[in-house]
Structures are given as structure tokens and as C-alpha cells.
Design a protein around this motif. Structure first.
Motif, mmCIF file in Angstrom:
data_model
loop_
_atom_site.group_PDB
_atom_site.id
_atom_site.type_symbol
_atom_site.label_atom_id
_atom_site.label_comp_id
_atom_site.label_asym_id
_atom_site.label_seq_id
_atom_site.Cartn_x
_atom_site.Cartn_y
_atom_site.Cartn_z
ATOM 1 N N ILE A 173 0.910 -1.295 0.103
ATOM 2 C CA ILE A 173 -0.097 0.064 0.044
ATOM 3 C C ILE A 173 0.996 1.193 0.044
ATOM 4 C CG2 ILE A 173 -1.664 1.251 0.978
ATOM 5 C CD1 ILE A 173 -2.819 -1.414 2.594
ATOM 6 N N ALA A 209 -6.232 1.966 -0.739
ATOM 7 C CA ALA A 209 -6.462 0.958 -0.052
ATOM 8 C C ALA A 209 -6.392 0.931 1.530
ATOM 9 C CB ALA A 209 -5.162 -0.008 -0.405
ATOM 10 N N THR A 236 2.734 4.268 3.269
ATOM 11 C CA THR A 236 1.925 5.423 2.715
ATOM 12 C C THR A 236 2.587 6.728 3.320
ATOM 13 O OG1 THR A 236 0.658 5.022 4.822
ATOM 14 C CG2 THR A 236 -0.500 4.174 2.676
#
Length: 453
Positions: free
Chosen positions: A11, A116, A141
């Protein structure tokens, strides 16, 4: 056949996440998926290091034009064309994002342009409504700039906004005294903006070596950046002609723009992390062990989202260590010791290892330091000064830290960092022949300590 859709689902499509994804796929042959909700390349490529360094380059020509005239060139420094520069900069960022996408495609990573979130230890939910399962999940992230909780705070810009300005303001107030604030103060001043800085502390660049940050502050003032310590905003509001700021300095002042460089926060909001057992610490950072593993064994996290050492090369190394640990059967703890870094002010500051203040608390030390006017700018009749400094253990003679304030300090500290990472002693520095005439030769010619403690 695997019970999961992927061996690894990443992610975040920044530098750390992309490196981990493509190495896992290309070198270890595992099936990898990656989701990115914004642009590939992350903070560094799209809204951080890369565009910032291009702006550093652009802003530095102002001094170079003046120097050129002192070296005998007939040259005129016309007005800076922000529209021309910013257009080229955006084209370059588009090109780099394309490279990141191509790297993933060539490695066989399946990309999802979607947000996500975590559903459970092995499942992610995409904003498209799809669900994907994976044996391992890697969260990369990153982080984001935050505005202070201040009425009308939305009037202020943050670092992400700087690269998208339609035009350069005539004046700007930068709130904060960290490296982002200082870098953009120098950049914008070099581009012709009237820059003021308000920062709460007594000095800029908290956490860096006192002597080094003191020289940077001195040089910034000398260049014309308005620096105000112990200052913070009390009120701000939009008026005709700009933003009116009332501060703890006891006055009101108008600025075209206000820029908040007052901190960053990991991107962990509304991801479902705590619901599945991933612990969040200070500022919302994901808590991980030395192998970047969270409290949920199948979920790992790297980069700024863990708020350990928030630098792009560190995120990349954390991604590589993760891949070696999980897919290479070679448990690799992340090494956060002796990381070189640079602050791209004017002049730059490069640093690796311990500050004089931190080293003094640990053991007896010797300080070798020199400050002087470099040949190039002295000839051009500039008052710039540079500094070279070594922090040395009195007991075993190891160089504990190196701090450089000078043009191209970032380039110098990269090479000095190799020696210091290897545990070089002061005598080994002394045994290295100087390259003359250079600024960096001072690192190997300082024979007498300026102080001991």
C-alpha cells in the motif's frame, strides 16, 4: 497453489513501496500487487526532494549572476520566470512518475490506482470496491504536512502547495524553523520573494549541531531573509492586499502568502489499522520492530509512516531489508546508525553522526573546526563563510560526527559518511592527502583541536 491472491500487497507507491514491490517480484519471483491513491513516486518525487532540489538549482543562479560579473563576465540577471520554470518542473515530474510506473510494469507488479485500507491481517479493500488477499501486507503510505490548529489556518500554504503556485508572491511569511522552512526560505528568497520567518525556538534547525546551524542562520540573515525567533502567529485573516498576521512580536503585518512548515504526520488515518491490531504511536506512526514488522505478524510498515528516520534513502533501505527478511530467508534488521543527510539551504549543511552537544554528553571529545571565506566567493567579493567540523572521541580517536556548512555540502557529506560509517579515526583522516585547492581539504588538514570537553 497459494491460498492468497498475492504473496505481497504493498500500500503506497512512493520510493520505499515501489522498491520493495519490484525487487520482491523481479528478484524473488513472488506475486505482488500495489495500490497507490495519488501519484507514483510519492512525496520525494512528486512533492518533495526532487521538485525542491530543482527549485534550489533555480534559486541559486541569482548569486551566480553576481559572481559572474565579478569574474569578468558581462551578464544581466533579468526577472525570474516562474511560469517557464514551473511548467518544465511539472513536465519532469510527469516523466519521473512514468518511470516509476514502468519499473513496476517491467517487474510484473500489478498496479491499482486506488486507495487501499486494511480489512484483516491478510485482506485489503480498495476504493474501487474490490478486495485482495495477500500472505504479507506492506504499508508504505508516507506522511503529509499538517497545518496548525489556528483559526483561518486554511489560508496558509503547506509544502505540497508550493509546487503548484500560479505565480510567485511578492512577500511570504514562513512559519517554522525546521529544515523544510529553512530550505524554502532560501529558495524563495533566491527567486526574488521578500521572505520572513517566524519560529518559536531561539534558533533554527533544532536537533542539528549548534555551531553549524548558527552559521546557516547567520548566512541566511546576511542574504536578507527576515528571521524572527520566539515568534508565532496569534491571528490571521484575509484582507485586501493579502493576509494580515498578528503575532507574538506585538505587531500586525501583511503578507501575500503564509506558508506553514510546522510538521508532518504519518498517513494512517482511516486505514483500519488499529481495528486489526496494528498499534499506532506518537503522531499516528505505525509501531514496528527492528524488522519493520507490526504487532500483526503478516503486516509490515516502512518509511515515513513509521516516523523513524524520515528520509527517502532510508525508506528504500527499509524496503530492501523487508524483502530480504521476508522473501530472502535472511533476517535483516534496519540500520539507522550514522545516516548522512543534507539541508539544502544556501549555503548547504551536510551532517553525519553525532552533534558536538550529543557527543559531549556521552564521552570526552575533541573538536576540530575551521571557518573561512572560500576562494570562489571571496574573489567575487561575497562575505560568505563556510565551516568544516569533526567531533572526535578522545578515548579511541574515532570520528563521531562531521558537520559541513558550505556550497555543495551535500556532495561532500556523502563521501565523508563512508569513512565515518567505517569507523575511521582522526589519524586516518590526517593520513589522507589533501586535494588542493578545495574547501573539503580542510577535513584532512586540521591538526589542533579548537576545544576539548
Amino acid at each position: 497453489m497459494s491460498d492468497f491472491d498475492y504473496d505481497l500487497f504493498v500500500i503506497g507507491g512512493g520510493s520505499g513501496g515501489v522498491r520493495a514491490a519490484r525487487v520482491a517480484a523481479s528478484e524473488y519471483g513472488v506475486k505482488v500487487g500495489l495500490a497507490e491513491e495519488d501519484r507514483y513516486g510519492g512525496t520525494c518525487v512528486i512533492r518533495g526532494c526532487v521538485p525542491k532540489k530543482l527549485m534550489v538549482f533555480a534559486s541559486s543562479y541569482r548569486d551566480l549572476f553576481a559572481d559572474a560579473r565579478n569574474y569578468g563576465w558581462e551578464i544581466n540577471d533579468g526577472p525570474f520566470d516562474w511560469h517557464l520554470f514551473s511548467g518544465k518542473m511539472r513536465n519532469e515530474l510527469d516523466r519521473l512518475e512514468g518511470i516509476y510506473r514502468k519499473l513496476l510494469d517491467n517487474s510484473g507488479v500489478e498496479k491499482f490506482d486506488a486507495r487501499a485500507t486494511i480489512k484483516d491481517a491478510h485482506t485489503v479493500t480498495l476504493s474501487t470496491g474490490e478486495e485482495k488477499t495477500a500472505k504479507h501486507i506492506l504499508i508504505a503510505t508516507g506522511g503529509r504536512p499538517v497545518r496548525p490548529e489556528l483559526e483561518n489556518g486554511e489560508l496558509g500554504l503547506v509544502s505540497d502547495d508550493i509546487f503548484h503556485m500560479d505565480a510567485l508572491p511578492r512577500s511570504m511569511l514562513i512559519v517554522g524553523g525546521g529544515y523544510i522552512a529553512c530550505e524554502f526560505a532560501c529558495i524563495l528568497h533566491g527567486m526574488g520573494v521578500d521572505v520572513s520567518m517566524y519560529y518559536r525556538g531561539g534558533q533554527i534547525l533544532n536537533g542539528f549541531d549548534d555551531e553549524a546551524r548558527g552559521l546557516v542562520a547567520e548566512q541566511m540573515r546576511m542574504r536578507g531573509v527576515g528571521m524572527h525567533s520566539g515568534a508565532s502567529i496569534l491571528e490571521m485573516d484575509q484582507r485586501d492586499g493579502g493576509i494580515c498576521v498578528k503575532s507574538t512580536l506585538g505587531n500586525e503585518k501583511m503578507f501575500d502568502k503564509v506558508f506553514f512548515a510546522t510538521g508532518r504526520r504519518p498517513n494512517t488515518d482511516n486505514m483500519g489499522l488499529e481495528e486489526v491490531g496494528v498499534k499506532l504511536g506518537r503522531n499516528g506512526a505505525i509501531e514496528v520492530n527492528e524488522y519493520s514488522q507490526t504487532g500483526v505478524p503478516s503486516i509490515y510498515a516502512i518509511g515515513d509512516v513509521t516516523d523513524r528516520v524520515n528520509l527517502t534513502p532510508v525508506a528504500i533501505r527499509e524496503g530492501m531489508a523487508f524483502v530480504e527478511t521476508v522473501f530472502g530467508a535472511k533476517p535483516t534488521p534496519v540500520d539507522h546508525d550514522l545516516i548522512p543527510s543534507a539541508v539544502f539551504t544556501q549555503p548547504e549543511m551536510g551532517t553525519v553522526g553525532m552533534t558536538e552537544e550529543a557527543a559531549r554528553e556521552q564521552e570526552e571529545i575533541e573538536i576540530y573546526a575551521t571557518s573561512f571565506k572560500p576562494m570562489q566567493t571571496a574573489f567575487a567579493e561575497r562575505e560568505d563563510r563556510v565551516m568544516m567540523k569533526l567531533v572526535v572521541s578522545k578515548k579511541n580517536r574515532t570520528v563521531l560526527g562531521c558537520h559541513i556548512v558550505a556550497p555543495q555540502a551535500g556532495e561532500m557529506i556523502q563521501l565523508a559518511g563512508i569513512a565515518i560509517k567505517m569507523g575511521a579515526t582522526k589519524e586516518q583522516f590526517d593520513q589522507t592527502c589533501a586535494v588542493h585547492p578545495t574547501m573539503a581539504e580542510e577535513l584532512v588538514t586540521m591538526r589542533t583541536p579548537v576545544r576539548t570537553s
